[in-house]
Design a protein around this motif. Structure first.
Motif, mmCIF file in Angstrom:
data_model
loop_
_atom_site.group_PDB
_atom_site.id
_atom_site.type_symbol
_atom_site.label_atom_id
_atom_site.label_comp_id
_atom_site.label_asym_id
_atom_site.label_seq_id
_atom_site.Cartn_x
_atom_site.Cartn_y
_atom_site.Cartn_z
ATOM 1 N N PRO A 85 0.810 -1.225 0.000
ATOM 2 C CA PRO A 85 0.000 0.000 0.000
ATOM 3 C C PRO A 85 0.839 1.268 0.000
ATOM 4 O O PRO A 85 1.930 1.307 0.546
ATOM 5 C CB PRO A 85 -0.792 -0.123 1.305
ATOM 6 N N ARG A 86 0.287 2.301 -0.634
ATOM 7 C CA ARG A 86 0.893 3.627 -0.672
ATOM 8 C C ARG A 86 -0.213 4.640 -0.387
ATOM 9 O O ARG A 86 -1.249 4.622 -1.055
ATOM 10 C CB ARG A 86 1.508 3.878 -2.048
ATOM 11 N N ILE A 87 0.001 5.487 0.608
ATOM 12 C CA ILE A 87 -0.981 6.526 0.947
ATOM 13 C C ILE A 87 -0.305 7.871 0.742
ATOM 14 O O ILE A 87 0.802 8.097 1.208
ATOM 15 C CB ILE A 87 -1.472 6.393 2.397
ATOM 16 N N LEU A 88 -0.983 8.766 0.048
ATOM 17 C CA LEU A 88 -0.458 10.104 -0.207
ATOM 18 C C LEU A 88 -1.458 11.117 0.353
ATOM 19 O O LEU A 88 -2.607 11.173 -0.070
ATOM 20 C CB LEU A 88 -0.260 10.321 -1.708
ATOM 21 N N PHE A 89 -1.006 11.896 1.363
ATOM 22 C CA PHE A 89 -1.843 12.910 1.997
ATOM 23 C C PHE A 89 -1.589 14.254 1.322
ATOM 24 O O PHE A 89 -0.440 14.594 1.033
ATOM 25 C CB PHE A 89 -1.512 13.028 3.489
ATOM 26 N N TYR A 90 -2.660 15.017 1.131
ATOM 27 C CA TYR A 90 -2.563 16.320 0.483
ATOM 28 C C TYR A 90 -2.830 17.429 1.488
ATOM 29 O O TYR A 90 -3.632 17.276 2.406
ATOM 30 C CB TYR A 90 -3.585 16.432 -0.648
ATOM 31 N N GLN A 91 -2.140 18.560 1.305
ATOM 32 C CA GLN A 91 -2.448 19.801 2.010
ATOM 33 C C GLN A 91 -2.678 20.831 0.923
ATOM 34 O O GLN A 91 -1.770 21.119 0.136
ATOM 35 C CB GLN A 91 -1.325 20.201 2.959
ATOM 36 N N GLY A 92 -3.899 21.331 0.886
ATOM 37 C CA GLY A 92 -4.279 22.160 -0.257
ATOM 38 C C GLY A 92 -4.375 21.254 -1.470
ATOM 39 O O GLY A 92 -4.959 20.183 -1.419
ATOM 40 N N ASP A 93 -3.755 21.675 -2.561
ATOM 41 C CA ASP A 93 -3.768 20.824 -3.749
ATOM 42 C C ASP A 93 -2.419 20.144 -3.990
ATOM 43 O O ASP A 93 -2.195 19.546 -5.036
ATOM 44 C CB ASP A 93 -4.191 21.628 -4.980
ATOM 45 N N GLN A 94 -1.517 20.218 -3.005
ATOM 46 C CA GLN A 94 -0.175 19.638 -3.142
ATOM 47 C C GLN A 94 -0.001 18.417 -2.243
ATOM 48 O O GLN A 94 -0.465 18.409 -1.108
ATOM 49 C CB GLN A 94 0.895 20.673 -2.767
ATOM 50 N N PRO A 95 0.695 17.381 -2.725
ATOM 51 C CA PRO A 95 1.002 16.242 -1.856
ATOM 52 C C PRO A 95 1.947 16.669 -0.741
ATOM 53 O O PRO A 95 2.881 17.432 -0.971
ATOM 54 C CB PRO A 95 1.667 15.225 -2.779
ATOM 55 N N LYS A 96 1.682 16.190 0.500
ATOM 56 C CA LYS A 96 2.487 16.614 1.636
ATOM 57 C C LYS A 96 3.206 15.440 2.309
ATOM 58 O O LYS A 96 4.375 15.549 2.650
ATOM 59 C CB LYS A 96 1.588 17.332 2.652
ATOM 60 N N TRP A 97 2.512 14.315 2.546
ATOM 61 C CA TRP A 97 3.121 13.147 3.195
ATOM 62 C C TRP A 97 2.806 11.902 2.379
ATOM 63 O O TRP A 97 1.690 11.719 1.917
ATOM 64 C CB TRP A 97 2.562 12.963 4.608
ATOM 65 N N ARG A 98 3.816 11.028 2.261
ATOM 66 C CA ARG A 98 3.645 9.786 1.498
ATOM 67 C C ARG A 98 4.057 8.624 2.381
ATOM 68 O O ARG A 98 5.121 8.653 3.006
ATOM 69 C CB ARG A 98 4.519 9.821 0.249
ATOM 70 N N THR A 99 3.208 7.584 2.447
ATOM 71 C CA THR A 99 3.551 6.377 3.199
ATOM 72 C C THR A 99 3.683 5.206 2.239
ATOM 73 O O THR A 99 2.951 5.122 1.247
ATOM 74 C CB THR A 99 2.476 6.022 4.251
ATOM 75 N N VAL A 100 4.624 4.314 2.540
ATOM 76 C CA VAL A 100 4.764 3.054 1.811
ATOM 77 C C VAL A 100 5.059 1.958 2.831
ATOM 78 O O VAL A 100 5.649 2.223 3.884
ATOM 79 C CB VAL A 100 5.880 3.088 0.738
ATOM 80 N N SER A 101 4.638 0.742 2.519
ATOM 81 C CA SER A 101 4.929 -0.414 3.371
ATOM 82 C C SER A 101 4.730 -1.682 2.559
ATOM 83 O O SER A 101 4.246 -1.633 1.423
ATOM 84 C CB SER A 101 4.031 -0.431 4.611
ATOM 85 N N ARG A 102 5.093 -2.808 3.147
ATOM 86 C CA ARG A 102 4.903 -4.089 2.461
ATOM 87 C C ARG A 102 3.448 -4.534 2.479
ATOM 88 O O ARG A 102 2.921 -4.993 1.482
ATOM 89 C CB ARG A 102 5.758 -5.174 3.109
ATOM 90 N N PHE A 169 1.054 14.032 14.009
ATOM 91 C CA PHE A 169 -0.090 14.843 13.596
ATOM 92 C C PHE A 169 0.294 15.430 12.238
ATOM 93 O O PHE A 169 0.897 16.506 12.166
ATOM 94 C CB PHE A 169 -0.376 15.921 14.639
ATOM 95 N N LEU A 170 -0.005 14.711 11.181
ATOM 96 C CA LEU A 170 0.492 15.056 9.853
ATOM 97 C C LEU A 170 -0.048 16.395 9.361
ATOM 98 O O LEU A 170 0.657 17.136 8.693
ATOM 99 C CB LEU A 170 0.157 13.937 8.867
ATOM 100 N N LYS A 171 -1.286 16.711 9.686
ATOM 101 C CA LYS A 171 -1.881 17.972 9.238
ATOM 102 C C LYS A 171 -1.144 19.174 9.824
ATOM 103 O O LYS A 171 -0.975 20.195 9.172
ATOM 104 C CB LYS A 171 -3.357 18.022 9.633
ATOM 105 N N GLN A 172 -0.670 19.036 11.079
ATOM 106 C CA GLN A 172 0.054 20.126 11.735
ATOM 107 C C GLN A 172 1.569 19.999 11.571
ATOM 108 O O GLN A 172 2.311 20.794 12.149
ATOM 109 C CB GLN A 172 -0.263 20.151 13.242
ATOM 110 N N ASP A 173 2.055 18.999 10.833
ATOM 111 C CA ASP A 173 3.491 18.758 10.662
ATOM 112 C C ASP A 173 4.187 18.627 12.014
ATOM 113 O O ASP A 173 5.271 19.171 12.230
ATOM 114 C CB ASP A 173 4.156 19.880 9.852
#
Length: 188
Positions: A85-102, A169-173
């Motif tokens: 799985p890969r999860i990409l979080f957005y802030q506004g219209d830009q990608p901010k955090w990306r997760t990857v795992s097995r 807290f990804l939204k607040q960095d």
């Protein structure tokens, strides 16, 4: 005696047919699954899955991509097993955090996702951002929150911090390491 013979043959054939229908030999029909095996059968399997999730304002909040999603629906809950799985979080219209795992497991329609195996969370755009590494982490995507009680390593350029347990807290960095913190810092 001859008049009874055809009747006996017909009754024997009907009896044998009914017996085979009620309890057929395994060699003819294959092994039947147990109730536990039947309950574990997936309801849906999606390969090369791509999902998009929007916030209340209608803008893209995060997306989840996976090589494979295996979905199970139970009486009171659901579960989705995720491969790569890969999860990409957005802030506004830009990608901010990306997760990857097995692997990963999403519970209750994705309200809680547990990622396992070489988990990496990186600040976008790469390179140069913050990078978190651990073996397992629980993410609540709608709250943009992540936590673990496992060993975590955070790197930002040449700086490195390691500790046990994390709340992010990804939204607040904002990231908190809970115990056994060790850091190395290189001044500019």
């Amino acid at each position: 005696m001859r008049t009874w013979l055809p009747l006996v043959i017909v009754v024997a054939l009907i009896s044998a047919g009914l017996w085979f229908m009620e309890s057929p030999p395994e060699q003819l029909v294959g092994k039947r699954p147990t109730p536990q095996e039947q309950n574990r059968a997936p309801d849906l399997v999606i390969r090369d899955a791509k999902t998009r999730h929007f916030n209340q304002e209608g803008t893209l909040a995060y997306r989840v991509d996976a090589d494979k999603i295996t979905f199970f629906q139970f009486a009171r809950r659901d579960r989705a097993d995720l491969t790569e799985p890969r999860i990409l979080f957005y802030q506004g219209d830009q990608p901010k955090w990306r997760t990857v795992s097995r692997t990963g497991v999403a519970h209750n329609n994705g309200q809680r996702v547990v990622l396992r195996g070489d988990v990496e969370i990186t600040e976008q755009p790469e390179p140069g951002g913050v990078r978190l590494e651990t073996q397992q982490i629980t993410i609540k995507p709608r709250q943009e929150y992540a936590e673990t009680d496992k060993l975590v390593t955070i790197t930002a350029g040449p700086n490195r911090t390691q500790g046990k347990g994390l709340r992010a807290f990804l939204k607040q960095d904002r990231v908190e390491i809970l115990s056994d913190v060790e850091s190395s810092y290189e001044p500019n």
